[in-house]
Scaffold this active site. Structure first.
Site, PDB file in Angstrom:
ATOM      1  N   ASP A  28      -2.415  -6.776  -1.732  1.00  0.00           N
ATOM      2  CA  ASP A  28      -3.280  -7.644  -2.537  1.00  0.00           C
ATOM      3  C   ASP A  28      -2.516  -8.838  -3.086  1.00  0.00           C
ATOM      4  O   ASP A  28      -3.052  -9.948  -3.184  1.00  0.00           O
ATOM      5  CB  ASP A  28      -3.893  -6.852  -3.698  1.00  0.00           C
ATOM      6  N   ASP A  45      -0.981  -3.601  -5.685  1.00  0.00           N
ATOM      7  CA  ASP A  45      -2.212  -3.095  -5.074  1.00  0.00           C
ATOM      8  C   ASP A  45      -3.184  -2.768  -6.204  1.00  0.00           C
ATOM      9  O   ASP A  45      -2.910  -1.893  -7.038  1.00  0.00           O
ATOM     10  CB  ASP A  45      -1.922  -1.842  -4.245  1.00  0.00           C
ATOM     11  N   LYS A  94      -7.035  -1.573  -7.611  1.00  0.00           N
ATOM     12  CA  LYS A  94      -8.120  -0.701  -7.177  1.00  0.00           C
ATOM     13  C   LYS A  94      -9.218  -0.679  -8.239  1.00  0.00           C
ATOM     14  O   LYS A  94      -8.996  -0.211  -9.357  1.00  0.00           O
ATOM     15  CB  LYS A  94      -7.599   0.726  -6.945  1.00  0.00           C
TER      16      LYS A  94
END
Length: 588
Positions: free
Chosen positions: A458, A480, A482
């Site tokens: 990301d 990353d 989420k």
């Protein structure tokens, strides 16, 4: 006057904000539905609906509704319902039939809903809570009577539409922002200052992060998609309002080019949806402010425009509506502490920080609220609206956490509280990525980029200069994010994906991954970490962290968005350095 009305209703309409339509002639036609003497009304009854609506889809019922007197039309009859798949849609709503689509002779229910919102926001129609119906206002009748012989807007229609726009607070907000030092602003720069900050229903994509992403993106189709589709809800509202104002001659669209520095290179990036105010726009602002010989225009505010996102929507609408009522009725001014006391008497308990943010939000939707000697005054005249008290609900856990954190975030803008909403909304995953990268790069002193896309993490961040000056190694972090409604458990598949990114960065072999995303780390970075960010983590996520650490001989962590906000606030307060942050996050 703002009236508290104990109405019993289960309908939760989304009024006050519009995302889709911009055709002023179609807006006039939708308003004309409600005037039984208008040519459009007659066409609907005698030809348009009989031709477009099948009997099985309620043709007879729609005609019957249009023939009733007094003319009050329910929301469902106006908007109709959706069909799946959309390619098989049939016309089953009055507004659907009134406006021609680009492909079909009618529009869908989503576009119809937005036309109803638009007519309501401009006060051409009014809403009746008790039976979920709409009827025309006197302003609406004026607009219908001003219709000319052809499709072009008459001078009188344009004047009435301009007056309606200037009575709509968000349109005034856009004009004021553009009038400030003759500004040239993109939809993102406008959207960031429109609505209630730190809230899921008023999101704005961080322009600085987007510009850097555009600068490093090579594929023209990806660039075009980002420019066309990447935006938050407030950015959409700003874009649509600016489009209306442009059609009325109050603003003009002028592309804006930025010089974006990334490491040793500078890249030009142009945002096409940018705006400047015109001379006519300045005159319009004088009108809305009541300057010179102009009479001050009253503002159209509705209960529903005070919050848009489900969850805490009704609680926030009610709190802010009462807040506005108390300020408007306090001609001698009112303090935040007095507002807290008066809200508590209405069963609305909240902290002073929440009230301060709400007042900023009311200003950001276009209301002229001033402060003097710690007292607040409303300088606008408001048209009447109702507070439907039967809708009051309690606060959610997220809203309770936000209220608590407003007192903790002493050095960080409360706009980042919106990350608490985004972290639990999987539909907003990209915006969660971008806002997290904005938090780390703009507020926390890291260098870095949002990457995203196929076979890339990301984002990445890294330290530069500061660590060298204190004799420490510069470090980088693979990020990353989420966004999951119930928290994140870190499944094996996602842990394996992070392992691949770590391995690619360690080997840096173009044969393994030709996009070479690791090159975005700056020179001089000698140690690396990885970080998962989510609303909260659950299950056996720590076992996956330990497994990655063991397999790749690297330290990583999982951090909740609450923890990250507190860490960044401490960094901005001077309590932590980058080296301290590393020790705190990765548990040295």
């Amino acid at each position: 006057m703002i009236t508290v009305w104990p109405v019993e209703t289960t309908n939760f309409r989304a009024f006050g904000w519009v995302q889709d339509p911009s055709n002023l002639r179609s807006l006039c036609n939708v308003t004309a539905i409600f005037d039984e003497s208008s040519p459009m009304h007659q066409l609907l009854v005698h030809s348009i609906i009989p031709e477009l609506v099948e009997k099985r889809d309620g043709k007879d019922e729609l005609i019957e509704v249009l023939n009733k007197r007094p003319l009050r039309i329910s929301y469902n009859k106006l908007v109709g319902t959706a069909f799946k798949p959309r390619s098989a849609s049939r016309c089953n709503g009055i507004v659907q039939a009134t406006v021609k689509g680009q492909v079909r002779p009618f529009i869908g229910e989503w576009q119809a809903d937005n036309f109803v919102r638009w007519a309501y926001a401009f006060h051409f129609i009014r809403y009746n809570y008790e039976d979920d119906t709409f009827e025309i206002t006197e302003e609406g009748r004026e607009l219908v009577r001003a219709r000319g012989e052809d499709e072009e807007l008459t001078k009188e229609e344009t004047e009435l539409l301009t007056r309606a726009a200037l009575s709509y607070p968000p349109a005034v907000r856009i004009l004021r922002l553009l009038a400030d030092e003759d500004a040239h602003l993109t939809k993102f720069e406008l959207g960031k200052q429109l609505g209630f900050i730190g809230e899921g229903g008023f999101t704005s994509l961080p322009q600085s992060v987007l510009l850097r992403t555009l600068a490093i993106t090579k594929d023209p189709s990806d660039i075009n998609k980002m420019k066309a589709d990447w935006e938050g809800s407030s950015d959409k509202y700003a874009r649509m309002i600016a489009k209306w104002l442009a059609k009325l001659g109050l603003v003009e669209a002028v592309p804006k080019t930025f010089q974006v520095p990334i490491q040793s290179e500078v890249y030009p990036v142009t945002i096409g949806q940018a705006y400047q105010i015109t001379a006519k726009g300045y005159m319009a602002l004088n009108h809305t402010n009541g300057k010179s010989s102009y009479k001050r225009l009253s503002k159209n505010v509705c209960f529903e425009m005070l919050a848009t996102k489900a969850g805490d929507r009704e609680y926030l609408r009610t709190r802010r509506a009462y807040l506005l009522k108390f300020i408007s009725e306090s001609k001698q001014g009112i303090s935040v502490s007095q507002l807290v006391e008066r809200l508590a008497k209405c069963g609305l308990s909240c902290e002073e920080g929440s009230i301060a943010d709400d007042i900023k939000g009311l200003i950001n939707i276009g209301l002229n609220i001033t402060s003097k000697n710690n007292l607040y005054y409303l300088e606008d005249v408001l048209n009447d609206f109702l507070i439907p008290t039967a809708r009051l609900e309690g606060k959610s856990e997220v809203e309770t956490i936000k209220e608590q954190m407003r007192g903790e975030l002493t050095h960080l803008s409360h706009e980042y509280l919106g990350l608490l909403d985004l972290a639990y909304d999987s539909k907003q995953n990209r915006l969660f990525e971008l806002k997290t990268m904005q938090l780390l790069t703009e507020e926390c002193g890291f260098e870095g980029l949002h990457l995203g896309g196929s076979r890339k993490p990301d984002g990445i961040v890294y330290t530069k200069d500061e660590n060298e000056q204190v004799g420490k190694e510069n470090y980088g972090i693979i990020i990353d994010t989420k966004a999951y409604s119930g928290g994140y458990s870190l499944p094996i598949s996602q842990a394996d994906e992070m392992e691949r990114y770590i391995g690619e960065n360690q080997t840096r072999d173009i044969r393994i991954n030709p996009n070479e995303w690791w090159k975005n780390f700056g020179d001089g970075v000698t140690e690396y970490y990885y970080l998962f960010v989510a609303g909260h983590f659950k299950g056996k996520y720590q076992e996956q962290i330990d497994r990655i650490n063991c397999n790749k001989n690297i330290k990583g962590a999982a951090v909740s968005i609450q923890q990250l906000l507190r860490i960044v606030n401490d960094y901005k307060a001077g309590k932590l350095t980058h080296e301290d942050m590393k020790l705190k996050i990765f548990h040295y």
